[in-house]
Write a protein that holds these residues in place. Sequence first.
Motif: not given
Length: 268
Positions: A57, A90, A129
């Motif tokens: 990401l 996500l 993340y």
Amino acid sequence: LATLLGQPGVRVLDIRADKDYAGGHIPGAVNTPYGKYRGPQDNPGALPAEAALSALLQAAGVDRDTHVVVVHGGTDHTDFGAAARVYWTLKVGGLSRLSILDGGTKAWKAAGGALETTAPTVTPTHFSYHYDHEQIVSTQELAAAVQAGATPLLLDARPKSFFGGEARTDAAARYGTLPGATSFDNAQFFPKGGTTLKPASELKALVAQAGIGDAPAVSFCNTGHWAATNWFVMSEIAGNTAVKLYPESMVDWSLSGLPMENQPSRFT
């Protein structure tokens, strides 16, 4: 999507394979293939490492406040499941501005949308993340609930042949479904042969008719792909905040030796 393209803070993630992306993609879209959000071949529903998702990401230019639009191929309705699984990944990783392009690249092209073949230049971010495990159901957690007789509603998103023990995916060790599960095929949310969701009013009605408008529920399938479609419709469209996804689903459960229902007899 056409009105969002080029706006600051918007990032389109094309989750198709590299070669499909290279053959033509929505302008400005960044390629993050679906496989990057999945586990190994013998257990595809397993959660990737947080470090791997962080790197993916970051390179795609995604930050915590980015509006991410997930784009799938749109070849058939199961492509939506891939986008829903990425959307779910996500969301449980802390992102809150999320969308799926209904119908995917195929629908974009059919509507006259432009495609390009050059990859955009992206400024990497420092996004980190981390899974919110409160939103995720694990095999261990579900096994404990089954043993205690305290399971929420278990919804099998697979076609009925899988639910009934007549078919299995190659990675699964056994045929059958979770103890006490109910069949809730993800295909019902799409017109027959269609690749886009039915109108929201119909989706909400289907969820309400099944009695799961606000009931605690766990969505599962073989590897958390079809189940992600059911989770998306129930959670993000029908507003059931008590539904969770079991990402590793029947493949991991069947390998664990835990009890199952609808297993065929030796003769069958």
